[in-house]
Design a protein around this motif. Structure first.
Motif, PDB file in Angstrom:
ATOM      1  N   ALA A 182       0.838  -1.193   0.000  1.00  0.00           N
ATOM      2  CA  ALA A 182       0.000   0.000   0.000  1.00  0.00           C
ATOM      3  C   ALA A 182       0.869   1.237   0.000  1.00  0.00           C
ATOM      4  O   ALA A 182       1.988   1.241   0.523  1.00  0.00           O
ATOM      5  CB  ALA A 182      -0.924   0.019   1.213  1.00  0.00           C
ATOM      6  N   ALA A 183       0.350   2.290  -0.605  1.00  0.00           N
ATOM      7  CA  ALA A 183       0.913   3.629  -0.488  1.00  0.00           C
ATOM      8  C   ALA A 183      -0.215   4.517   0.001  1.00  0.00           C
ATOM      9  O   ALA A 183      -1.316   4.505  -0.575  1.00  0.00           O
ATOM     10  CB  ALA A 183       1.449   4.130  -1.833  1.00  0.00           C
ATOM     11  N   ALA A 184       0.031   5.253   1.079  1.00  0.00           N
ATOM     12  CA  ALA A 184      -1.012   6.079   1.678  1.00  0.00           C
ATOM     13  C   ALA A 184      -0.503   7.494   1.863  1.00  0.00           C
ATOM     14  O   ALA A 184       0.616   7.712   2.331  1.00  0.00           O
ATOM     15  CB  ALA A 184      -1.452   5.499   3.026  1.00  0.00           C
ATOM     16  N   LEU A 226       3.256   7.255   3.359  1.00  0.00           N
ATOM     17  CA  LEU A 226       3.675   6.021   4.026  1.00  0.00           C
ATOM     18  C   LEU A 226       3.589   4.883   3.031  1.00  0.00           C
ATOM     19  O   LEU A 226       2.563   4.701   2.369  1.00  0.00           O
ATOM     20  CB  LEU A 226       2.795   5.707   5.233  1.00  0.00           C
ATOM     21  N   VAL A 227       4.681   4.115   2.902  1.00  0.00           N
ATOM     22  CA  VAL A 227       4.684   2.948   2.029  1.00  0.00           C
ATOM     23  C   VAL A 227       4.928   1.699   2.851  1.00  0.00           C
ATOM     24  O   VAL A 227       5.674   1.718   3.834  1.00  0.00           O
ATOM     25  CB  VAL A 227       5.756   3.066   0.917  1.00  0.00           C
ATOM     26  N   ALA A 248       7.706   7.997   4.663  1.00  0.00           N
ATOM     27  CA  ALA A 248       7.907   7.062   5.767  1.00  0.00           C
ATOM     28  C   ALA A 248       7.675   5.651   5.256  1.00  0.00           C
ATOM     29  O   ALA A 248       6.793   5.421   4.424  1.00  0.00           O
ATOM     30  CB  ALA A 248       6.956   7.369   6.924  1.00  0.00           C
ATOM     31  N   ALA A 249       8.480   4.718   5.731  1.00  0.00           N
ATOM     32  CA  ALA A 249       8.376   3.330   5.278  1.00  0.00           C
ATOM     33  C   ALA A 249       8.344   2.407   6.483  1.00  0.00           C
ATOM     34  O   ALA A 249       9.043   2.637   7.475  1.00  0.00           O
ATOM     35  CB  ALA A 249       9.552   2.968   4.375  1.00  0.00           C
ATOM     36  N   VAL A 250       7.556   1.348   6.371  1.00  0.00           N
ATOM     37  CA  VAL A 250       7.506   0.353   7.431  1.00  0.00           C
ATOM     38  C   VAL A 250       8.821  -0.407   7.506  1.00  0.00           C
ATOM     39  O   VAL A 250       9.252  -0.825   8.583  1.00  0.00           O
ATOM     40  CB  VAL A 250       6.324  -0.609   7.202  1.00  0.00           C
ATOM     41  N   GLY A 251       9.500  -0.571   6.359  1.00  0.00           N
ATOM     42  CA  GLY A 251      10.782  -1.261   6.307  1.00  0.00           C
ATOM     43  C   GLY A 251      11.952  -0.300   6.212  1.00  0.00           C
ATOM     44  O   GLY A 251      11.840   0.889   6.508  1.00  0.00           O
ATOM     45  N   ALA A 252      13.067  -0.826   5.750  1.00  0.00           N
ATOM     46  CA  ALA A 252      14.309  -0.048   5.682  1.00  0.00           C
ATOM     47  C   ALA A 252      14.431   0.665   4.343  1.00  0.00           C
ATOM     48  O   ALA A 252      13.943   0.177   3.325  1.00  0.00           O
ATOM     49  CB  ALA A 252      15.504  -0.975   5.876  1.00  0.00           C
TER      50      ALA A 252
END
Length: 292
Positions: A182-184, A226-227, A248-252
């Motif tokens: 997702a991209a939000a 946020l991705v 911002a990303a949930v991962g690295a």
């Protein structure tokens, strides 16, 4: 802006599986995220001398195809504004009727002058790696992106912490399949503005940017993106083209993504989960992230 939900039946498929628990197997029904090719064609030139070219074939989750095509054209530099895009249609001149919704034709305005060498550099994009369509590493590094403004917005660290849960709550297709990125897009206060899902991270972002382009909302200078998953160079590049100042990303993030973010003036946050995150570039935009 709002975050409309649109889940066409072709976005997912029901399959029969054998579900094994311990040593016992039972037959059950599972739901999978659909993955199908989308061919993007482009028409350009003055009336009576129109040319049509295949520009890209990307593996995507069906749904929001026009937004995906518009976002791709914009982030790849084929068009620079909404005014250069005359229309988007599912291509009628496709041999097999069942494949028509897998071919989108973008008609450019007669005044639009696309870079013909770029049009001749046919892209092929997999669902997992958007950068595979680049013909060379040099072309990737040479991607032209505007430097972002050095003013605002400032985002509270507490808002960044909230974004993954707000994104997940809006991911209706992910809830069904468990297999989508997702991209939000959020406001600096954390309000969800747009969300799109796809099997490919880059496709999800192109859909978000395409939706914003078609609504006349670019540049997105007062937003936070946020991705899901990691932050690659290509996601940073696409976000910069759209004017997004905070990613911002949930991962690295990758090293090239961070290098590009420094050059573009973009704030990149990684590992946004479990009430923590790292800020890799331009930390001044995140209130409370700079040690005293």
């Amino acid at each position: 802006m709002s975050a409309p939900v649109f889940l066409p039946p072709t976005s997912y498929e029901y399959v029969t599986v054998h579900r094994v628990q311990g040593t016992t197997a039972v037959e059950a029904t599972d739901v999978l995220a659909a993955e199908e090719p989308l061919e993007i064609r482009v028409g350009f030139g003055p009336a009576g001398q129109r040319q049509h070219r295949t520009l890209s074939i990307t593996m995507r989750t069906p749904g929001h195809d026009f937004e995906l095509a518009a976002g791709f054209l914009f982030t790849e530099g084929i068009i620079s504004s909404r005014q250069e895009l005359q229309g988007l249609v599912y291509c009628p001149d496709v041999e097999k009727e069942e494949e028509r919704e897998n071919v989108v034709r973008a008609e450019l305005a007669p005044s639009a002058l696309p870079d013909l060498p770029r049009l001749e550099r046919h892209f092929y994009t997999s669902s997992s790696c958007g950068v595979c369509g680049k013909t060379s590493i040099e072309a990737v590094h040479a991607a032209a992106c505007p430097v972002l403004p050095t003013t605002g917005p400032q985002v509270a660290a507490s808002v960044i912490h909230l974004l993954p849960e707000r994104q997940r709550q809006a991911q209706e297709l992910f809830e069904q399949t468990g297999g989508l990125h997702a991209a939000a897009l959020f406001s600096p206060e954390g309000e969800l503005l747009l969300l799109r899902e796809d099997v490919g991270r880059h496709n999800a972002l192109d859909k978000v940017i395409g939706a914003a382009l078609l609504q006349g909302l670019l540049p997105l200078h007062n937003t936070v993106l946020l991705v899901s998953g990691r932050a690659s160079f290509e996601l940073v590049q696409k976000a910069a083209v759209a004017g997004i100042p905070v990613l911002a990303a949930v991962g690295a993030p990758s090293s090239l993504a961070v290098q590009a973010a420094h050059n573009f003036g973009m704030t990149v946050c990684g590992f946004v989960r479990q009430n923590r995150f790292n800020v890799y570039s331009h930390a001044w935009r995140i209130a409370g992230s700079v040690p005293a």
